[in-house]
Design a protein around this motif. Structure first.
Motif, PDB file in Angstrom:
ATOM      1  N   SER A 149       0.827  -1.204   0.000  1.00 49.64           N
ATOM      2  CA  SER A 149       0.000   0.000   0.000  1.00 49.64           C
ATOM      3  C   SER A 149       0.861   1.255   0.000  1.00 49.64           C
ATOM      4  CB  SER A 149      -0.947   0.003   1.194  1.00 49.64           C
ATOM      5  OG  SER A 149      -0.243   0.188   2.409  1.00 49.64           O
ATOM      6  N   ARG A 150       1.934   1.238   0.770  1.00 47.49           N
ATOM      7  CA  ARG A 150       2.847   2.384   0.804  1.00 47.49           C
ATOM      8  C   ARG A 150       3.682   2.452  -0.470  1.00 47.49           C
ATOM      9  NH1 ARG A 150       3.107   4.922   5.594  1.00 47.49           N
ATOM     10  NH2 ARG A 150       2.351   3.861   7.460  1.00 47.49           N
ATOM     11  N   LEU A 151       4.166   1.321  -0.903  1.00 52.62           N
ATOM     12  CA  LEU A 151       5.005   1.298  -2.101  1.00 52.62           C
ATOM     13  C   LEU A 151       4.213   1.686  -3.340  1.00 52.62           C
ATOM     14  CD1 LEU A 151       7.114  -1.949  -1.478  1.00 52.62           C
ATOM     15  CD2 LEU A 151       7.729   0.432  -1.014  1.00 52.62           C
ATOM     16  N   ALA A 152       2.931   1.306  -3.385  1.00 58.32           N
ATOM     17  CA  ALA A 152       2.105   1.646  -4.542  1.00 58.32           C
ATOM     18  C   ALA A 152       1.879   3.144  -4.649  1.00 58.32           C
ATOM     19  CB  ALA A 152       0.760   0.920  -4.464  1.00 58.32           C
ATOM     20  N   VAL A 153       1.782   3.809  -3.506  1.00 62.08           N
ATOM     21  CA  VAL A 153       1.636   5.264  -3.505  1.00 62.08           C
ATOM     22  C   VAL A 153       2.938   5.922  -3.954  1.00 62.08           C
ATOM     23  CG1 VAL A 153       1.284   7.300  -2.049  1.00 62.08           C
ATOM     24  CG2 VAL A 153      -0.155   5.271  -1.748  1.00 62.08           C
ATOM     25  N   ALA A 154       4.058   5.415  -3.461  1.00 62.41           N
ATOM     26  CA  ALA A 154       5.351   6.043  -3.754  1.00 62.41           C
ATOM     27  C   ALA A 154       5.873   5.712  -5.145  1.00 62.41           C
ATOM     28  CB  ALA A 154       6.373   5.607  -2.701  1.00 62.41           C
ATOM     29  N   PHE A 155       5.657   4.487  -5.610  1.00 64.59           N
ATOM     30  CA  PHE A 155       6.283   4.041  -6.858  1.00 64.59           C
ATOM     31  C   PHE A 155       5.287   3.644  -7.948  1.00 64.59           C
ATOM     32  CE2 PHE A 155       9.244   2.992  -3.379  1.00 64.59           C
ATOM     33  CZ  PHE A 155      10.304   3.802  -3.742  1.00 64.59           C
ATOM     34  N   GLY A 156       4.003   3.558  -7.616  1.00 61.58           N
ATOM     35  CA  GLY A 156       3.006   3.255  -8.626  1.00 61.58           C
ATOM     36  C   GLY A 156       2.564   1.813  -8.649  1.00 61.58           C
ATOM     37  N   ARG A 157       1.387   1.584  -9.247  1.00 59.50           N
ATOM     38  CA  ARG A 157       0.820   0.229  -9.315  1.00 59.50           C
ATOM     39  C   ARG A 157       1.654  -0.675 -10.229  1.00 59.50           C
ATOM     40  NH1 ARG A 157      -1.543   3.971  -6.234  1.00 59.50           N
ATOM     41  NH2 ARG A 157      -3.759   4.383  -6.639  1.00 59.50           N
ATOM     42  N   ARG A 158       2.080  -0.125 -11.356  1.00 60.47           N
ATOM     43  CA  ARG A 158       2.845  -0.905 -12.334  1.00 60.47           C
ATOM     44  C   ARG A 158       4.125  -1.472 -11.721  1.00 60.47           C
ATOM     45  NH1 ARG A 158       7.222   0.797 -15.192  1.00 60.47           N
ATOM     46  NH2 ARG A 158       7.737  -0.281 -17.146  1.00 60.47           N
ATOM     47  N   ASN A 159       4.846  -0.662 -10.976  1.00 58.76           N
ATOM     48  CA  ASN A 159       6.106  -1.120 -10.389  1.00 58.76           C
ATOM     49  C   ASN A 159       5.886  -2.178  -9.314  1.00 58.76           C
ATOM     50  OD1 ASN A 159       7.748   0.467 -12.021  1.00 58.76           O
ATOM     51  ND2 ASN A 159       7.579   2.236 -10.655  1.00 58.76           N
ATOM     52  N   MET A 160       4.735  -2.147  -8.655  1.00 54.44           N
ATOM     53  CA  MET A 160       4.421  -3.189  -7.684  1.00 54.44           C
ATOM     54  C   MET A 160       4.222  -4.539  -8.387  1.00 54.44           C
ATOM     55  SD  MET A 160       4.679  -2.187  -4.650  1.00 54.44           S
ATOM     56  CE  MET A 160       6.113  -1.399  -5.404  1.00 54.44           C
ATOM     57  N   MET A 161       3.596  -4.497  -9.557  1.00 54.25           N
ATOM     58  CA  MET A 161       3.430  -5.737 -10.314  1.00 54.25           C
ATOM     59  C   MET A 161       4.775  -6.270 -10.784  1.00 54.25           C
ATOM     60  SD  MET A 161      -0.116  -5.188 -12.479  1.00 54.25           S
ATOM     61  CE  MET A 161       0.289  -3.600 -13.207  1.00 54.25           C
ATOM     62  N   LEU A 162       5.683  -5.373 -11.177  1.00 51.42           N
ATOM     63  CA  LEU A 162       7.033  -5.789 -11.576  1.00 51.42           C
ATOM     64  C   LEU A 162       7.769  -6.442 -10.408  1.00 51.42           C
ATOM     65  CD1 LEU A 162       8.405  -2.867 -13.794  1.00 51.42           C
ATOM     66  CD2 LEU A 162       8.140  -5.258 -14.467  1.00 51.42           C
ATOM     67  N   LEU A 163       7.705  -5.797  -9.245  1.00 50.38           N
ATOM     68  CA  LEU A 163       8.378  -6.339  -8.065  1.00 50.38           C
ATOM     69  C   LEU A 163       7.810  -7.707  -7.699  1.00 50.38           C
ATOM     70  CD1 LEU A 163      10.320  -6.022  -5.686  1.00 50.38           C
ATOM     71  CD2 LEU A 163       8.525  -4.737  -4.478  1.00 50.38           C
ATOM     72  N   GLY A 164       6.489  -7.829  -7.753  1.00 53.67           N
ATOM     73  CA  GLY A 164       5.865  -9.113  -7.438  1.00 53.67           C
ATOM     74  C   GLY A 164       6.269 -10.203  -8.405  1.00 53.67           C
ATOM     75  N   GLY A 165       6.341  -9.871  -9.697  1.00 50.94           N
ATOM     76  CA  GLY A 165       6.726 -10.862 -10.695  1.00 50.94           C
ATOM     77  C   GLY A 165       8.144 -11.359 -10.503  1.00 50.94           C
ATOM     78  N   CYS A 166       9.072 -10.455 -10.216  1.00 51.39           N
ATOM     79  CA  CYS A 166      10.475 -10.844 -10.023  1.00 51.39           C
ATOM     80  C   CYS A 166      10.645 -11.718  -8.778  1.00 51.39           C
ATOM     81  CB  CYS A 166      11.349  -9.600  -9.922  1.00 51.39           C
ATOM     82  SG  CYS A 166      11.475  -8.648 -11.452  1.00 51.39           S
ATOM     83  N   THR A 167       9.934 -11.349  -7.704  1.00 49.10           N
ATOM     84  CA  THR A 167      10.020 -12.147  -6.471  1.00 49.10           C
ATOM     85  C   THR A 167       9.449 -13.537  -6.680  1.00 49.10           C
ATOM     86  OG1 THR A 167       9.697 -10.080  -5.232  1.00 49.10           O
ATOM     87  CG2 THR A 167       9.494 -12.132  -4.007  1.00 49.10           C
ATOM     88  N   PHE A 168       8.349 -13.623  -7.411  1.00 48.94           N
ATOM     89  CA  PHE A 168       7.730 -14.916  -7.697  1.00 48.94           C
ATOM     90  C   PHE A 168       8.651 -15.788  -8.549  1.00 48.94           C
ATOM     91  CE2 PHE A 168       4.753 -17.933  -9.507  1.00 48.94           C
ATOM     92  CZ  PHE A 168       3.806 -18.114  -8.504  1.00 48.94           C
ATOM     93  N   LEU A 169       9.349 -15.178  -9.497  1.00 50.37           N
ATOM     94  CA  LEU A 169      10.306 -15.924 -10.325  1.00 50.37           C
ATOM     95  C   LEU A 169      11.377 -16.585  -9.466  1.00 50.37           C
ATOM     96  CD1 LEU A 169      10.843 -13.547 -13.388  1.00 50.37           C
ATOM     97  CD2 LEU A 169      10.146 -15.943 -13.514  1.00 50.37           C
ATOM     98  N   ALA A 170      11.896 -15.853  -8.494  1.00 51.06           N
ATOM     99  CA  ALA A 170      12.929 -16.405  -7.611  1.00 51.06           C
ATOM    100  C   ALA A 170      12.385 -17.583  -6.806  1.00 51.06           C
ATOM    101  CB  ALA A 170      13.451 -15.316  -6.675  1.00 51.06           C
ATOM    102  N   GLY A 171      11.169 -17.451  -6.304  1.00 52.08           N
ATOM    103  CA  GLY A 171      10.563 -18.538  -5.537  1.00 52.08           C
ATOM    104  C   GLY A 171      10.337 -19.786  -6.372  1.00 52.08           C
ATOM    105  N   ALA A 172       9.919 -19.607  -7.633  1.00 51.60           N
ATOM    106  CA  ALA A 172       9.697 -20.756  -8.513  1.00 51.60           C
ATOM    107  C   ALA A 172      10.997 -21.500  -8.774  1.00 51.60           C
ATOM    108  CB  ALA A 172       9.091 -20.278  -9.836  1.00 51.60           C
ATOM    109  N   ALA A 173      12.089 -20.767  -8.946  1.00 56.42           N
ATOM    110  CA  ALA A 173      13.392 -21.403  -9.192  1.00 56.42           C
ATOM    111  C   ALA A 173      13.836 -22.232  -7.990  1.00 56.42           C
ATOM    112  CB  ALA A 173      14.431 -20.330  -9.511  1.00 56.42           C
ATOM    113  N   ILE A 174      13.662 -21.698  -6.799  1.00 56.05           N
ATOM    114  CA  ILE A 174      14.062 -22.428  -5.584  1.00 56.05           C
ATOM    115  C   ILE A 174      13.198 -23.663  -5.387  1.00 56.05           C
ATOM    116  CG2 ILE A 174      14.149 -22.286  -3.063  1.00 56.05           C
ATOM    117  CD1 ILE A 174      14.987 -19.364  -3.371  1.00 56.05           C
ATOM    118  N   ASN A 175      11.902 -23.551  -5.581  1.00 58.43           N
ATOM    119  CA  ASN A 175      11.012 -24.703  -5.408  1.00 58.43           C
ATOM    120  C   ASN A 175      11.325 -25.805  -6.409  1.00 58.43           C
ATOM    121  OD1 ASN A 175       9.501 -24.123  -3.179  1.00 58.43           O
ATOM    122  ND2 ASN A 175       7.682 -23.478  -4.275  1.00 58.43           N
TER     123      ASN A 175
END
Length: 503
Positions: free
Chosen positions: A101-127
């Motif tokens: 909620s704070r990051l979306a205000v400061a950096f925008g909705r689009r960048n939150m989706m980018l951050l989420g996608g990159c984090t999910f990619l890392a988790g998929a590789a480890i699993n």
């Protein structure tokens, strides 16, 4: 349009148009693909936990229990460590959804989706490369962090970007891709179930939807509302022209966005405190009640554990996975129905009809299991009854797919004023992930203890939520986001709390 007994013409409020352009379609389709990663995980987890090589490597006690001659069918998969593997993702998503909620205000909705996608990619590789339970849980935690970011940002993006007249259809796209992710995961599980390392492939392929969403997000702009919120007025104007059409008068909409942004900036109070003020009571109640009730329909439990559930009541391994694929197809079809009717029939009608449909199917499923397996759980269900149970589950999934499924993402993302919109959406996602964690952590134990009564448990909640919608949820179709105060001011109960200055 009916709002708490009053007629409101949603298409004419503030003179805002409802034109659909190619740019807005592309932007919303890309944002909606964020649902793929959540859906894929929902679908893949339950299938992987029925694969013998996976259980042999990480959860051998489950196989030993299944091998016992008189094991209670309801209790075969009751393993706390196994449910921790599934549910740890949703616990991890809780802090990231609140932080978003704070990051979306400061950096925008689009960048939150980018951050989420990159984090999910890392988790998929480890699993995919997990060698022990610790790696499995770490991968799940990273997946959860990614889902927390994307689930907070994507519905907001869709509601802010879509034309008011068609906001429901565009926002439902998120749940359509979520359903697509579930179906793809079920098909992959079916194809990899007989391969000794198939579970690795199933888990690692979570990177595919994450890559699609992340790459797509790089190609779209942020929402005009988010750009105005961050003081980027020139970019906001260009974004509005692009998504509304260069021959459209965007000044009324831009003026409303600027006005809402200025009101938000004047308010010095912390948003997480402001949302608890009396004037935002209906918003707070809905941001908690809608995701709470969605989970208490029992749908995610059925999605997580459909293969486990079907095996528990007598389906073979292949038949259980095939039945899960069928449920996925039904779910996807029903979401398409919702996309076409949500802006015509309205949110209330779909929620009420879906709630009644799910209630009847769950009562029917409980009766089938009571007659065939009783409370002992030692009798195998006959073929005819198994088919009847599958039919009831399909009708249940259809009812969810055109009601509480997509509308849980839509309604919280459209009811808040700009100054607390990211906060309200974060709270809604946090409630959803918290209850998902609790239910996924306890469902197998509940199945073991409640037997067929588990369906009656969720049926009762479906009755409660349907009554809640009838009494307390106003209709929001076609209302521009910054004019949403009219639905609360016209409602028989909520009008005592809300005033126009709230927006």
């Amino acid at each position: 349009m009916a709002v708490g007994g009053l007629a409101v013409d949603g298409g004419k409020i503030d003179g805002l148009g409802g034109r659909i352009t190619l740019s807005v379609v592309i932007a919303c389709v890309v944002a909606a693909t964020s649902g793929l990663i959540f859906g894929y995980d929902l679908g893949i987890s339950g299938g992987v936990t029925t694969m013998v090589p996976f259980l042999k490597k990480f959860f051998p006690s489950v196989l030993r229990k299944a091998a016992e001659a008189k094991t209670d069918l309801y209790c075969i998969y009751d393993s706390q460590v196994l449910t921790t593997f599934t549910s740890s993702l949703y616990l991890a998503g809780l802090p990231s959804s609140l932080l978003a909620s704070r990051l979306a205000v400061a950096f925008g909705r689009r960048n939150m989706m980018l951050l989420g996608g990159c984090t999910f990619l890392a988790g998929a590789a480890i699993n995919g490369g997990a060698a022990n339970i610790a790696m499995l849980i770490l991968g799940r935690i990273l997946l959860g962090l990614g889902i927390g970011f994307t689930n907070q940002a994507a519905p907001l993006y869709l509601s802010e970007m879509a034309p008011p007249k068609w906001r429901g259809a565009f926002n439902t796209g998120f749940h359509f891709f979520l359903g697509t992710g579930v179906l793809c995961a079920s098909c992959i599980n079916f194809g990899t179930a007989k391969i000794s390392w198939g579970w690795r492939l199933s888990l690692a392929l979570a990177a595919a939807p994450a890559a699609i969403m992340t790459l797509g997000t790089l190609l779209i702009s942020d929402t005009p509302a988010s750009l105005v919120e961050r003081g980027k007025l020139a970019q906001a104007k260009q974004a509005l022209l692009k998504v509304r059409g260069h021959d459209t008068d965007i000044e009324p909409e831009l003026s409303e966005l600027i006005k809402s942004s200025e009101v938000a900036k004047v308010a010095k109070e912390e948003p997480f405190l402001m949302i608890f003020e009396r004037q935002y009571r209906p918003h707070l109640v809905m941001s908690i009640a809608i995701p709470l009730f969605q989970q208490l329909t029992g749908i995610n439990i059925m999605t997580f554990y459909a293969p486990v559930l079907f095996q528990s009541v007598g389906f073979g391994s292949d038949s259980a996975l095939a039945a899960t694929i069928l449920l996925g197809v039904v779910n996807l079809g029903s979401i398409l129905v919702s996309m076409f009717v949500v802006d015509r029939c309205g949110r209330r009608f779909l929620l009420i009809e879906g709630g009644v449909q799910m209630f009847l199917c769950q009562v029917g499923a409980a009766c089938v299991l009571a007659v065939t397996t009783g409370t002992s759980g030692t009798e195998r269900i006959g073929k005819g009854y198994a088919i009847l149970l599958l039919v009831l589950m399909c009708i249940y999934v259809a009812g969810f797919g055109w009601s509480w499924g997509p509308l849980c993402w839509l309604i919280p993302s459209e009811i808040f004023p700009m100054k607390i919109r990211p906060t309200g959406q974060s709270l809604s996602i946090a409630v959803l992930l918290t209850l998902t964690f609790v239910l996924s952590q306890t469902f197998l134990a509940m199945l073991c203890d409640f037997k067929y009564g588990i369906f009656l448990f969720f049926a009762c909640w479906n009755a409660v939520m349907t009554i809640f919608v009838v009494l307390f949820l106003p209709e929001t179709k076609g209302i521009p986001l910054d004019s949403m105060h009219v639905v609360w001011e016209g409602h028989w109960y909520w009008r005592r709390f809300v005033n126009r200055e709230s927006y």
